[in-house]
Design an enzyme around this catalytic site. Structure first.
Site, mmCIF file in Angstrom:
data_model
loop_
_atom_site.group_PDB
_atom_site.id
_atom_site.type_symbol
_atom_site.label_atom_id
_atom_site.label_comp_id
_atom_site.label_asym_id
_atom_site.label_seq_id
_atom_site.Cartn_x
_atom_site.Cartn_y
_atom_site.Cartn_z
ATOM 1 N N GLY A 158 4.571 -1.719 6.596
ATOM 2 C CA GLY A 158 4.647 -0.710 5.546
ATOM 3 C C GLY A 158 5.694 -1.034 4.495
ATOM 4 O O GLY A 158 6.026 -2.196 4.243
ATOM 5 N N SER A 159 6.277 0.004 3.912
ATOM 6 C CA SER A 159 7.076 -0.143 2.687
ATOM 7 C C SER A 159 8.391 -0.889 2.863
ATOM 8 O O SER A 159 9.004 -1.269 1.862
ATOM 9 C CB SER A 159 7.346 1.234 2.074
ATOM 10 O OG SER A 159 6.146 1.810 1.606
ATOM 11 N N ILE A 160 8.882 -1.083 4.075
ATOM 12 C CA ILE A 160 10.095 -1.906 4.199
ATOM 13 C C ILE A 160 9.807 -3.333 3.744
ATOM 14 O O ILE A 160 10.716 -4.097 3.452
ATOM 15 C CB ILE A 160 10.677 -1.897 5.635
ATOM 16 C CG1 ILE A 160 9.671 -2.406 6.666
ATOM 17 C CG2 ILE A 160 11.179 -0.527 6.006
ATOM 18 C CD1 ILE A 160 10.265 -2.536 8.066
#
Length: 574
Positions: free
Chosen positions: A292-294
C-alpha cells in the site's frame, strides 16, 4: 670340463631349493595357526555386527540400534543469547524411555504399568513394540523427572532410561519466530536454530564433537527487552482492533541489525506442535503482501534520485486516471495541482502515478532492483519468501506498483528498503547476528543519493506533523513516517473495507537510528472512530511502541521541538 661344471652348478642349485623347502616346512604350522585365529576372530565379530544391524533394521526404532540411540540422545546445542547476553534458548537434561522387548517376560504387565504413568502410550503401536522380539525400541523420547521416578518405582523388567538433552526456551512465545524450533533429536527445524545447524553445528554433530559438550553461546542482534515490548503492544493492539494478525520489525538503520521481529499469532517453541499451525506462520519473512501507500516514499525517492523530478514540481490531481478499463482515484482527493510534499502527505495515488510516469517505467524497475525488492531477501533466517512480481510490467502494473499494489514483498524486505530511504541511501542486507559499524560500512551499498535520503526524512517528518501520521507523535523523539492502507484481494478482486494497514517510521528522523514497521491485518473500527484505516490503528500502535523502546535503546529525547503528543490508551471493549 664344461659338463662337470654344469653338473656341479645344478647340484648346488638343488641343495639351495631343498634347503629352502625345509625352512618353509618348519615355519608353516605357526603361520597357519595365526592366520586361522585371525580369520575366526573377524568372522565372529562380523557376525555380531551383522546381527546388530539386522536387529536394528527389524526393530524399526528411530535410532536403529541401541548404540546409535546412545549417540542420538546425547547431542548438545549451544545456548542462544540476545545482544545483552540474556539466554533465549538452552539445553536442559531430560530422560528418554526405552524398552528391550527380549528381556520382557510379560509384555502385558509392562504395558499396563506404563500407561498408568503415561496414558498417551496406550496405543496399539506401543503394545506391538513391547511384544516384538527386537533388541531395543524407543517408547517416549522426552519425559519429566516425576514421570521417570514413577516408572522406576514400578520396577518393570526390560524398561530403561537414557539421559538426553531437551531444548528449553525461557521466554516462551516472546522470540519464537526468530528462534524457531528443534525436533526430538535436538536438530534445528526452523528459525535461527536451523541456521546454526546449517552454518556449522550439523558438521560437528556428524563428527561426534557435540556429545555432552559445552559450546560457546550464539549471540543474536535481538534485544529481548525491545522484543517483549513490541510483542506486547502488538498483542494489545491486535485484541483492541480485533485484527486477524499483527506484525512488527525494529531495525537498526546504520548496521541492518534486526533488534526485534514479531508475527502474531505466534507459538510456544516449548510446544513444537503449535509451530505447525498455519495461522502461526512467520508473516514477517514468510508472508508476501502488497504494502500500500508506504510504497509511495519509494516512488518519490526513485523520481527525485533520477533527477527528472524536483521537490517543488507540481502534479495535476484534479481528475481520476483511467487505464485498461480501470479508474484510479484518491482516497481523500484534493482535486488540484499538488507539489511533491503534498503528494506524499496527502497520499495521492494520482500524484504518485504522475511522478512515476515522469521518471519512467525502466527507472522504476532499476530502482526497485537496487533496493532488493525484485528478488528474494538475503539473510540468515531460513524460509524467506520470494517477492511476487507482476506477470507483465506494463503501464498499468507500473502505475499500481507506484502506490503499493501489484507487487508483493515481505514486511522485512519493506523495512530494509525503508531504512535505506532514511539512513543516507545505503542498502544493507538485514542480519539477525551482531554486526559492528565497521562491518556494516564494508557491506553497505550506496544506492540512493544522500540528498535524496535527506528529502525523504523531511517528507516523513512532515507527514507526522500534519498528515496521516499525526498520532505517531512522541514527545522528545521527532518521529517521521508514512501510512499504508492496502485493500486486500479476495478471489482476484480488491475488497473495500478489508485492509492490511501499516505505518513505517524512523526516529529520531533528523538523524535516524531505528526504523519501526508495524502492520495490522484486517483491523476493525472501534467506538469513536469513523474509519479503520492505518492512521487510526497502525499509527497509534507505533507511538506506543516507540514510547516504550526508545529509552531501552538509549535514544536521548530532545524536547526542543514541541511536537504534539497524542496519548493513546487501550480500553476493554464491552
Amino acid at each position: 670340463m664344461a659338463k662337470k661344471a654344469d653338473s656341479s652348478f645344478l647340484r648346488q642349485a638343488n641343495l639351495k631349493r631343498n634347503h629352502g623347502t625345509s625352512a618353509i616346512r618348519v615355519r608353516g604350522p605357526g603361520r597357519s595357526r595365526i592366520f586361522f585365529a585371525m580369520t575366526i576372530f573377524v568372522m565372529v565379530y562380523g557376525a555380531i555386527a551383522g546381527r546388530l544391524i539386522l536387529l536394528g533394521l527389524q526393530d524399526g526404532s528411530p535410532a536403529g540400534s541401541f548404540l546409535a540411540a546412545q549417540n542420538t540422545v546425547a547431542q548438545s546445542r549451544p545456548d542462544i543469547v540476545d545482544r545483552n547476553g540474556e539466554i533465549l534458548a538452552t539445553d536442559i537434561k531430560s530422560a528418554a524411555l526405552y524398552a528391550e522387548p527380549r528381556k520382557i517376560p510379560d509384555s502385558d504387565e509392562v504395558f499396563d504399568g506404563l500407561i498408568t504413568v503415561l496414558p498417551e502410550l496406550d496405543t496399539p503401536a506401543i503394545k506391538k513394540r513391547l511384544e516384538s522380539n527386537s533388541m531395543f525400541t524407543w517408547l517416549k523420547r522426552e519425559i519429566t523427572v516425576e514421570q521417570r521416578q514413577a516408572i522406576h518405582a514400578l520396577g518393570l523388567p526390560g524398561v530403561g532410561f537414557r539421559e538426553s538433552n531437551k531444548r528449553f526456551y525461557p521466554g516462551g512465545q516472546t522470540v519464537s519466530h526468530i528462534l524457531g524450533t528443534v525436533n526430538v533429536d535436538n536438530q534445528g527445524l526452523s528459525g535461527m536454530e536451523k541456521y546454526v545447524d546449517q552454518a556449522w553445528l550439523k558438521d560437528l554433530q556428524e563428527l561426534g564433537f557435540t556429545q555432552d559438550r559445552t559450546m560457546e553461546p550464539v549471540a543474536l542482534s535481538v534485544d529481548l527487552r525491545v522484543q517483549h515490548a513490541v510483542r506486547d503492544e502488538l498483542r494489545r493492539s491486535m485484541e483492541y482492533y480485533q485484527a486477524k494478525a499483527a506484525m512488527g520489525v525494529v531495525l537498526k538503520v546504520d548496521t541492518g541489525e534486526v533488534i526485534a521481529m514479531t508475527s502474531l499469532p505466534d507459538f510456544d517453541p516449548n510446544n513444537r506442535q503449535q509451530a505447525l499451525e498455519k495461522k502461526r506462520m512467520n508473516r514477517v519473512t514468510g508472508g508476501v503482501f502488497e504494502m500500500g501507500s508506504i510504497f509511495k516514499g519509494i516512488t518519490i525517492a526513485m523520481a527525485l534520485d533520477s533527477g527528472k523530478v524536483k521537490l517543488e514540481d507540481g502534479f495535476d490531481a484534479t481528475k481520476p486516471i483511467r487505464v485498461s478499463g480501470r479508474t484510479i482515484n484518491d482516497y481523500y482527493g484534493k482535486h488540484r495541482v499538488l507539489t511533491v510534499p503534498e503528494v506524499f502527505v496527502y497520499s495521492s495515488n494520482i500524484g504518485t502515478i504522475k511522478i512515476m510516469q515522469k521518471a519512467g517505467i525502466e527507472e522504476q524497475k532499476k530502482f526497485l532492483e537496487r533496493l532488493g525488492l525484485t528478488e528474494k531477501l538475503h539473510t540468515e533466517m531460513p524460509g524467506v519468501a520470494k517477492p511476487l512480481l507482476p506477470p507483465k510490467w506494463n503501464e498499468l502494473a507500473a502505475m499500481t506498483i507506484s502506490f503499493g499494489h501489484g507487487l508483493g514483498i515481505t514486511p522485512l524486505q519493506m523495512a530494509v528498503a525503508g531504512a535505506t530511504l532514511v539512513n543516507g541511501g545505503k542498502y544493507l542486507e538485514p542480519t539477525f547476528l551482531p554486526r559492528s559499524q565497521e562491518e556494516a560500512d564494508k557491506l553497505a551499498k550506496q544506492v540512493i543519493k544522500p540528498e535524496t535520503s535527506e528529502i525523504l526524512r523531511y517528507l516523513n517528518r512532515e507527514n507526522v506533523k500534519r498528515g496521516s501520521g499525526r498520532r505517531a507523535a512522541v514527545a522528545g523523539y521527532d518521529v517521521g513516517g508514512k501510512t499504508g492502507t492496502a485493500q486486500k484481494v479476495v478471489n482476484g478482486r480488491y475488497i473495500e473495507g478489508l485492509y492490511l494497514n501499516s505505518f513505517m517510521s524512523a526516529f529520531p528522523i533528523s538523524n535516524p537510528q531505528y526504523l519501526v514497521l508495524i502492520l495490522l491485518d484486517e483491523p476493525q473500527k472501534v467506538e469513536g472512530q469513523h474509519f479503520a484505516t492505518a492512521g487510526w490503528n497502525a499509527v497509534p500502535t507505533t507511538a506506543s511502541v516507540i514510547r516504550r523502546i526508545a529509552p531501552m535503546l538509549g535514544v536521548v529525547p530532545d524536547f526542543v521541538d514541541d511536537a504534539e503528543t497524542i496519548p493513546v490508551s487501550y480500553q476493554s471493549r464491552n
